[in-house]
Design an enzyme around this catalytic site. Structure first.
Site, PDB file in Angstrom:
ATOM      1  N   LYS A   1       0.867  -1.179   0.000  1.00 21.64           N
ATOM      2  CA  LYS A   1       0.000   0.000   0.000  1.00 21.64           C
ATOM      3  C   LYS A   1       0.902   1.227   0.000  1.00 21.64           C
ATOM      4  O   LYS A   1       2.066   1.153   0.418  1.00 21.64           O
ATOM      5  CB  LYS A   1      -0.896   0.013   1.243  1.00 21.64           C
ATOM      6  CG  LYS A   1      -2.170   0.842   1.089  1.00 21.64           C
ATOM      7  CD  LYS A   1      -3.239   0.089   0.310  1.00 21.64           C
ATOM      8  CE  LYS A   1      -4.559   0.838   0.345  1.00 21.64           C
ATOM      9  NZ  LYS A   1      -5.627   0.063  -0.309  1.00 21.64           N
TER      10      LYS A   1
ATOM     11  N   GLY B   1     -24.247   3.724   3.373  1.00 19.12           N
ATOM     12  CA  GLY B   1     -23.357   4.318   2.382  1.00 19.12           C
ATOM     13  C   GLY B   1     -23.801   3.980   0.979  1.00 19.12           C
ATOM     14  O   GLY B   1     -23.748   2.819   0.570  1.00 19.12           O
TER      15      GLY B   1
ATOM     16  N   GLY C   1     -22.480   5.246  -1.908  1.00 25.43           N
ATOM     17  CA  GLY C   1     -21.486   5.673  -2.879  1.00 25.43           C
ATOM     18  C   GLY C   1     -21.483   4.722  -4.061  1.00 25.43           C
ATOM     19  O   GLY C   1     -22.441   3.988  -4.297  1.00 25.43           O
ATOM     20  N   LYS C   2     -20.358   4.686  -4.793  1.00 23.64           N
ATOM     21  CA  LYS C   2     -20.305   3.879  -6.007  1.00 23.64           C
ATOM     22  C   LYS C   2     -20.580   2.409  -5.715  1.00 23.64           C
ATOM     23  O   LYS C   2     -21.358   1.755  -6.417  1.00 23.64           O
ATOM     24  CB  LYS C   2     -18.956   4.059  -6.698  1.00 23.64           C
ATOM     25  CG  LYS C   2     -18.768   5.430  -7.323  1.00 23.64           C
ATOM     26  CD  LYS C   2     -17.521   5.498  -8.178  1.00 23.64           C
ATOM     27  CE  LYS C   2     -16.252   5.431  -7.350  1.00 23.64           C
ATOM     28  NZ  LYS C   2     -15.048   5.592  -8.175  1.00 23.64           N
ATOM     29  N   VAL C   3     -19.948   1.858  -4.665  1.00 16.90           N
ATOM     30  CA  VAL C   3     -20.153   0.451  -4.343  1.00 16.90           C
ATOM     31  C   VAL C   3     -21.553   0.221  -3.782  1.00 16.90           C
ATOM     32  O   VAL C   3     -22.250  -0.722  -4.176  1.00 16.90           O
ATOM     33  CB  VAL C   3     -19.085  -0.039  -3.348  1.00 16.90           C
ATOM     34  CG1 VAL C   3     -19.358  -1.495  -2.949  1.00 16.90           C
ATOM     35  CG2 VAL C   3     -17.687   0.075  -3.960  1.00 16.90           C
ATOM     36  N   GLY C   4     -21.976   1.078  -2.864  1.00 18.28           N
ATOM     37  CA  GLY C   4     -23.288   0.924  -2.250  1.00 18.28           C
ATOM     38  C   GLY C   4     -24.420   0.975  -3.259  1.00 18.28           C
ATOM     39  O   GLY C   4     -25.419   0.253  -3.136  1.00 18.28           O
TER      40      GLY C   4
END
Length: 360
Positions: free
Chosen positions: A83, A183, A185-188
């Site tokens: 990371k 949430g 967002g894009k994933v949710g």
């Protein structure tokens, strides 16, 4: 530019390499952490964030790189864990020069580390970084990449949730279950779509009014609640944290009414011991780094030339991996998070050992 690599710093115990990167002219201050290359080159995204201190940035990169090693191992990838963090406010200091300087440091590791998107970095940023290094994934479709990785992240979470449902209720479907999504967002958003298609009743919340407007327009039957606290206390069967980490803590777990937790957020357990608190309450926790691995599977597929169907098939196998972990947890009498760690460590040891067999 300058690089300082350390493998004997007590703060980086267990990591193979930690690289501090600085380019004063562009304002770059970054740290790359490589936890393990036992299974192959380390893969993990670059987080661009205004940390309070260098110590905070270092702590984050050490924790995240270790997590990526376990995630990649359980995803069945021949990749290790790494990371990177760039210390600064991306809204103020991000520039082409800074990103390209960072790319030079990634290139200097000669393929030991592949980077990708994370908080504060986007597909367009990866295209800029790639002008200085070939060790980049998560690129735009125009440059041969996979584009938005949230698509397969959500698909993988849905597969892990199906496996958890089968473990608890005997059938691999969310049909008729009330699922709380924290949430949007894009994933949710993608996850909500999969759940609605599967016949689940979805209850959701988000801090962004635009996300709430989207769900009202797209899925009008989704029930909305005021905030995450209200969602935790709601009468739901499954809780899916898809926003910030630390969603499972000393306050939320006692209030949680769900039988299953399976969501896309990283680092959902606020501290060690939460997994036991969940188990004591009879709540099945599908480890986050297992079920949310669809995104890393998607970007990893770019390394051999991206093929969406192949990547989706690999992400679908998250269902099988989750089932295996939940059964192992029952067999060994440990929480699923402990079982997942053991399985990842076993693969890193067993497959990593093969590298000691030298080839001419």
């Amino acid at each position: 530019m300058g690089v300082f690599a350390s493998t004997d710093d007590p703060g980086s115990a267990g990591h193979e390499q930690v690289v501090f990167c600085q380019d004063k002219q562009s304002g770059l201050k970054a740290i790359i952490g490589i936890y393990s290359t036992a299974l192959g080159p380390a893969l993990g995204g670059t987080r661009f964030y205004p940390y309070a201190s260098e110590e905070a940035a270092l702590a984050d990169v050490l924790d995240l790189s270790r997590g990526m090693a376990y995630k990649n191992a359980l995803a069945g990838l021949d990749l290790g864990g790494g990371k990177a963090v760039i210390w600064g406010d991306p809204e103020r200091v991000k520039s082409e020069a800074l990103l390209r300087a960072y790319g030079r440091f990634v290139q200097s590791l000669a393929g030991r580390y592949y980077t990708a998107c994370d908080v504060g970095t986007y597909v367009a940023d990866m295209d800029v970084i790639a002008r200085e290094t070939r060790y980049v994934t998560g690129r735009s479709v125009e440059h041969g990449g996979a584009g938005d990785s949230s698509v397969l992240t959500a698909w993988g979470v849905f597969q892990g949730m199906r496996a958890a449902a089968e473990h608890v209720w005997g059938v691999p479907t969310l049909r008729g279950r009330r699922v709380g999504v924290a949430g949007l967002g894009k994933v949710g958003k993608h996850l909500t779509g999969h759940l609605v298609d599967d016949g689940a009743e979805v209850v959701a919340t988000d801090v962004d009014p635009r996300a709430l407007e989207w769900v009202r327009a797209t899925h009008p039957r989704v029930e909305l609640v005021t905030d995450a606290s209200a969602l935790v206390a709601a009468d739901i069967d499954v809780y899916a944290p898809c926003a910030l980490g630390g969603a499972l803590n000393d306050d939320t777990v006692p209030a949680l009414r769900a039988r299953v937790v399976a969501g896309a957020a990283n680092n959902q357990l606020a501290h060690p011991g939460i997994e036991k608190l969940l188990a004591d309450r009879g709540i099945l926790y599908a480890p986050d780094y297992v079920v949310n691995a669809g995104g890393v599977i998607q970007v990893a597929d770019e390394i051999e030339g991206f093929n969406f169907d192949r990547a989706k098939l690999r992400a679908t196998r998250i269902y099988d991996t989750t089932r295996q972990i939940l059964r192992l947890a029952d067999d060994e009498g440990v929480p699923p998070a402990v079982a997942a760690d053991r399985l990842a460590e076993r693969r890193m040891a067993d497959v990593g050992r093969l590298r000691t067999i030298h080839l001419r």
